[in-house]
Design an enzyme around this catalytic site. Structure first.
Site, PDB file in Angstrom:
ATOM      1  N   THR A 133     -46.056 -26.514 -94.003  1.00  0.00           N
ATOM      2  CA  THR A 133     -45.321 -27.400 -94.807  1.00  0.00           C
ATOM      3  C   THR A 133     -46.479 -27.820 -95.930  1.00  0.00           C
ATOM      4  OG1 THR A 133     -44.513 -28.348 -93.198  1.00  0.00           O
ATOM      5  CG2 THR A 133     -44.576 -29.937 -95.205  1.00  0.00           C
ATOM      6  N   LYS A 188     -48.676 -29.406 -98.655  1.00  0.00           N
ATOM      7  CA  LYS A 188     -49.237 -30.673 -98.729  1.00  0.00           C
ATOM      8  C   LYS A 188     -50.102 -30.855 -99.842  1.00  0.00           C
ATOM      9  CE  LYS A 188     -47.883 -31.912 -94.506  1.00  0.00           C
ATOM     10  NZ  LYS A 188     -46.921 -32.738 -94.039  1.00  0.00           N
ATOM     11  N   LYS A 211     -47.405 -33.843 -99.629  1.00  0.00           N
ATOM     12  CA  LYS A 211     -46.056 -33.888 -99.598  1.00  0.00           C
ATOM     13  C   LYS A 211     -45.371 -34.546-100.893  1.00  0.00           C
ATOM     14  CE  LYS A 211     -45.519 -36.312 -95.874  1.00  0.00           C
ATOM     15  NZ  LYS A 211     -44.620 -37.075 -94.819  1.00  0.00           N
ATOM     16  N   GLU A 226     -39.790 -32.945 -95.989  1.00  0.00           N
ATOM     17  CA  GLU A 226     -38.539 -33.700 -95.806  1.00  0.00           C
ATOM     18  C   GLU A 226     -38.361 -34.609 -96.870  1.00  0.00           C
ATOM     19  OE1 GLU A 226     -40.931 -35.874 -93.167  1.00  0.00           O
ATOM     20  OE2 GLU A 226     -40.819 -33.733 -93.557  1.00  0.00           O
ATOM     21  N   HIS A 280     -34.382 -29.917 -90.855  1.00  0.00           N
ATOM     22  CA  HIS A 280     -35.252 -30.705 -90.692  1.00  0.00           C
ATOM     23  C   HIS A 280     -34.525 -32.169 -89.818  1.00  0.00           C
ATOM     24  CE1 HIS A 280     -38.729 -33.709 -90.736  1.00  0.00           C
ATOM     25  NE2 HIS A 280     -39.477 -32.886 -90.771  1.00  0.00           N
TER      26      HIS A 280
END
Length: 475
Positions: free
Chosen positions: A173, A175, A177, A204, A294
């Protein structure tokens, strides 16, 4: 004012408050193969008999209401009503019971998780006679399973599309975010994919904010995917979050991803809703896109032990609604998840037939009738020292997602990706050689550090990072 007068009722109808037990508590009922079965953890209010309470759950989630109505005579309640067919106390808990309810299949619209949930968990959770209520499990009958399309592609088709076999998949993921520009975001994606990851991911809550509009992100990410593929010779992907404020906006983003030729998109299925998710899954199936799901907001629903909906139910209904990946917890990371419980619903996501096993929280045998499986995604507070446990717990058919465990590498994103890829391949090889990762995993990682300076640096950074908190939701 006209004074109220008492009205005499006919012989066949009498109004008044119902005793639910008379109609909906049926311990002699023999469950039908087509019934939808539910297991509720029920805590009655003090003084309320459990038989009355569980009958009320069956009634209020099917045909019942608080009083007798004359229109009951215009249909067959015996055909359509829910029935509480079993009741058992929860061992070690005071005034808690597992109530088993059977629902006729004709109560539900075909292929609609939305309608299924509206009936079974719609109003009954606010019933005053209940102190708390939790839906622990559902048995989806084969007849009802076959009304759903399910995952757009499934695990085997995904592996064929990506040409990746014999190991778990690696993700990350991006970052921070929130706050990156689209160009810098694309740069981070490129570095991670070039370093050896299979996927990168939108967080998400990355949708289309002022600092990074969705179309700009899609374009820069697509460029990063194609560049990294050309350099590595491997197929790469990024979970482009198509979640939007409207269903039309969601499908517009999915169409843009298809036109850019990327392999996978993403949806937040609980905040986006099951109707939107099912529509998106159908679009992905028709247009060759993989769909990453998600579970943002799940802990609001599933974390409390006595009230809400267990995640195994949310996982089952996602498989029905459609998704190729689903976040499932890690057991070893920063997020909630007991090992046996997690492995129970991971099997319900991946396998075609799962036997009842109360030791893992599985209340019913589930037959998926060859519906494609969903790949579990382990994500949240994991790093290279967790790799042996993750490979041992999840096996090959899982996506292991290291966000901070990639981007937090002291040498940068690409070396962080290299460290994770080396750790994964070392653990996979050791397992294939018959070594016990539960006992020897640390030595496997240390040995791999000797020929991977990137892994050695990662091991040094995260050697003392642990998340040792007790699990709230236990069997």
């Amino acid at each position: 004012m006209v004074p109220q007068t008492e009205t005499k009722t006919g012989a066949g109808f009498k109004a008044g408050v119902k005793d639910y037990r008379l109609t909906y508590y049926t311990p002699d009922y023999v469950v039908s193969e087509t019934d939808i079965l539910a297991a509720f953890r029920m805590t009655p209010q003090p003084g309320v008999p459990p038989e009355e309470c569980d009958a009320a759950v069956a009634a209020e989630s099917s045909t019942g209401t608080w009083t007798t109505v004359w229109t009951d005579g215009l249909t067959s309640l015996d055909k359509y009503k829910g029935r509480c067919y079993d009741l058992e106390p929860v061992p070690g808990e005071e005034n808690q019971y597992i109530a088993y309810v059977a629902y006729p299949i004709d109560l539900f619209e075909e292929g609609s998780v939305t309608n299924l949930f509206t009936s079974i968990v719609g109003n009954v959770f606010g019933f005053k006679a209940l102190r708390a209520l939790r839906l622990e499990d559902l048995r989806i009958s084969p007849a009802y399973v076959k009304t759903f399309v399910g995952p757009p592609h499934g695990i085997q088709v995904e592996r064929d599309k990506l040409n990746k076999y014999g190991r778990g998949l690696l993700g990350c993921t991006i970052k921070p975010k929130l706050g990156l520009s689209a160009k810098n975001y694309g740069r981070a994606v490129y570095e991670c994919l070039r370093g050896g990851l299979d996927f990168t991911k939108d967080d998400e809550n990355v949708n289309s904010q002022p600092f990074m509009r969705w179309r700009d992100r899609f374009l820069f990410v697509a460029e990063a995917i194609y560049k990294s593929q050309a350099e590595t010779g491997e197929i790469k992907g990024h979970y482009l979050n198509a979640t939007a404020g409207t269903a039309e906006g969601m499908l517009q983003r999915a169409q843009c991803a298809k036109e850019l030729g990327v392999p996978i998109i993403m949806h937040d299925y609980l905040t986006g809703g099951f109707t939107a998710n099912t529509s998106l899954a159908h679009y992905c199936r028709d247009h060759g896109l993989l769909l990453h799901i998600h579970r943002a907001m799940h802990a609001v629903i599933d974390r409390q032990r006595n009230h809400g909906i267990h995640f195994r139910v949310l996982a089952k209904t996602l498989r029905m609604s459609g998704g190729d990946h689903l976040h499932s917890g890690t057991v070893v990371g920063k997020l909630e998840g007991e090992r046996e419980v997690t492995l129970g619903f991971v099997d319900l996501m991946r396998d075609n037939f799962v036997e009842k096993d109360r030791s893992r929280g599985i209340y019913f045998t589930q037959d998926w009738c060859s519906m494609p499986g969903v790949m579990p995604v382990a994500s949240g507070g994991i790093h290279v020292w967790h790799m042996p446990a993750l490979v041992e717990i999840f096996g090959d058919d899982a996506c292991l997602q290291f966000g901070g465990g990639t981007l937090g590498h002291p040498w940068g994103n690409a070396p962080g990706a290299v460290a994770n890829r080396v750790a994964l391949e070392a653990c996979t090889q050791a397992r294939n050689e018959g070594r016990d990762l539960a006992r020897e995993g640390g030595n496997v990682i240390r040995s791999a550090c000797k020929w991977s300076p990137e892994l050695a640096a990662a091991c040094e950074v995260w050697k003392e990072i642990k998340f040792e908190f007790d699990t709230i939701d236990k069997l």
